[in-house]
Design an enzyme around this catalytic site. Sequence first.
Site, mmCIF file in Angstrom:
data_model
loop_
_atom_site.group_PDB
_atom_site.id
_atom_site.type_symbol
_atom_site.label_atom_id
_atom_site.label_comp_id
_atom_site.label_asym_id
_atom_site.label_seq_id
_atom_site.Cartn_x
_atom_site.Cartn_y
_atom_site.Cartn_z
ATOM 1 N N HIS A 173 -9.917 -6.570 -2.360
ATOM 2 C CA HIS A 173 -11.003 -6.493 -1.374
ATOM 3 C C HIS A 173 -12.179 -5.826 -2.090
ATOM 4 C CE1 HIS A 173 -8.518 -7.884 1.868
ATOM 5 N NE2 HIS A 173 -7.604 -6.991 1.559
ATOM 6 N N GLU A 177 -5.458 -10.971 -1.818
ATOM 7 C CA GLU A 177 -6.295 -10.832 -0.615
ATOM 8 C C GLU A 177 -7.779 -10.784 -0.977
ATOM 9 O OE1 GLU A 177 -5.056 -7.546 1.885
ATOM 10 O OE2 GLU A 177 -2.925 -7.883 1.468
ATOM 11 N N GLU A 197 0.817 -1.224 0.000
ATOM 12 C CA GLU A 197 0.000 0.000 0.000
ATOM 13 C C GLU A 197 0.851 1.275 0.000
ATOM 14 O OE1 GLU A 197 -2.659 -0.494 3.333
ATOM 15 O OE2 GLU A 197 -3.723 -2.145 2.368
ATOM 16 N N ASN A 221 2.452 -4.795 -3.367
ATOM 17 C CA ASN A 221 1.054 -5.197 -3.163
ATOM 18 C C ASN A 221 0.205 -3.960 -2.881
ATOM 19 O OD1 ASN A 221 -0.822 -7.437 -2.697
ATOM 20 N ND2 ASN A 221 -0.802 -6.871 -0.534
ATOM 21 N N ASP A 268 -11.537 -10.892 -1.157
ATOM 22 C CA ASP A 268 -12.816 -11.164 -0.502
ATOM 23 C C ASP A 268 -13.862 -10.282 -1.171
ATOM 24 O OD1 ASP A 268 -12.204 -8.716 0.807
ATOM 25 O OD2 ASP A 268 -11.807 -9.681 2.729
HETATM 26 C C1 XIL Z 1 -6.153 -6.868 8.061
HETATM 27 C C2 XIL Z 1 -6.480 -8.117 8.861
HETATM 28 O O1 XIL Z 1 -7.343 -8.921 8.101
HETATM 29 C C3 XIL Z 1 -7.103 -7.755 10.178
HETATM 30 O O2 XIL Z 1 -7.290 -8.904 10.988
HETATM 31 C C4 XIL Z 1 -6.217 -6.740 10.904
HETATM 32 O O3 XIL Z 1 -6.845 -6.342 12.084
HETATM 33 C C5 XIL Z 1 -5.945 -5.545 10.013
HETATM 34 O O4 XIL Z 1 -5.372 -5.968 8.807
HETATM 35 N N1 XIL Z 1 -4.851 -4.982 3.500
HETATM 36 C C6 XIL Z 1 -3.811 -5.737 3.984
HETATM 37 C C7 XIL Z 1 -4.023 -6.664 5.111
HETATM 38 O O5 XIL Z 1 -2.717 -5.736 3.375
HETATM 39 O O6 XIL Z 1 -2.887 -6.836 5.912
HETATM 40 C C8 XIL Z 1 -5.198 -6.226 5.963
HETATM 41 O O7 XIL Z 1 -5.427 -7.253 6.921
HETATM 42 C C9 XIL Z 1 -6.415 -5.969 5.107
HETATM 43 C C10 XIL Z 1 -6.147 -4.874 4.125
#
Ligand code: XIL
Length: 369
Positions: free
Chosen positions: A249, A277, A172, A213, A279
């Site tokens: 996400h 990641e 990020e 990422n 979802d």
């Molecule tokens: C999130 C986790 O899922 C949570 O459990 C934690 O509290 C905060 O981080 N982008 C990312 C991940 O790169 O590391 C994040 O994960 C979600 C967003």
Amino acid sequence: MSVALVAAALLAAGMALVRYAPERPPGDGDARPVPSSPASAAPGRETLRDLMPPGVKIGSAVDGRGLSLEPAYRALLGTEFNAMTAENAMKWRNLEPLPGVYAWTGADQLVDFAHQHGQAVYGHTLVWHSDVPKWVSPDWPADQVRAVLQEHVTTVVSRYRGRVWAWDVVNEVLDEDGTLRDTLWLRKLGPGYVADAFRWAHAADPGARLFINDYGVEGRTRKSDALLKLVRDLRRAGVPVDGVGFQSHLRWDQPPRDLTGNLRRFAQLGVSVAITELDVRVALPATPQKLERQATLYRQVLRACLAVTACVSFTVWGFTDARSWIPGYHRGYGAACLFDGSLAPKPAHAALLDELRRQLPRAASPSPG
Ligand code: XIL
């Protein structure tokens, strides 16, 4: 019979000696290796892992409590996936709660589980603006900040050298407008910290695949344009960036614009790409209609990954709604995962299996004539 002959006989019988294939070289195009035979599926039902084509890993983020406390969680993790990412266990704040005092247990448990189950580990994440230990102070001079960041990257990557196949080296780093995000690292070290992080990680484990990422870059957006330029510039400068991770996400009602075309333009830079990641959150309450649309979006992301040869892994951010981060971070949303809170498969899981099966006959059918 010699070992070589046994191996040859097994191969001739169509049996896989290893469960996941070595990584394919980056590139683009539609050619796919023949998927692994469904004959390797566990008795009972086929899993995602059974059907995934060789060379594309299927992973999940792993929750530490699920892993250590819940047999059903462990069982599903071991059978459905051939790769995993630590959801939190490898974040800096958790690994080094006090200066020089490391807490490796959670991360070690995950790596051990993965290796016992023939799973690859995707390391997440080395340099991020979030989850930095509290003892790292913005009041320190630049030299001290740099030294502590280098020490962190080197220590963590060295510990898992040879056991983590890829790292999110930077996470990020871009803002929504495509400029570098205003972080402690940028303010103290200037933009060069990104390249430095890759060089430190590469020195600590030259065999690990190194990723940048981010989120909001899955489709064609201002931010993904900027990421493309950043990756191109880094590679031109000889920085060891091997891959780009697309967090993904997503929202059930907002499919990314031209996902496949976007992955392709990154692949054309010569890097691997990965869904890191995924979802798909739905506005609560979840209805059958919303879960169907969610399933379609999961399918589309998998299809895009499979359509781009450079796509080396497809990872979901947790597999069960019981342990998803979404309700805690996105108010009013939830039900984002492949399995529900009781670990029953949802339509999205069925959609992924179906998509993988559709790829099978084409690749496995004998060539005409
Ligand atoms: C999130 C986790 O899922 C949570 O459990 C934690 O509290 C905060 O981080 N982008 C990312 C991940 O790169 O590391 C994040 O994960 C979600 C967003």
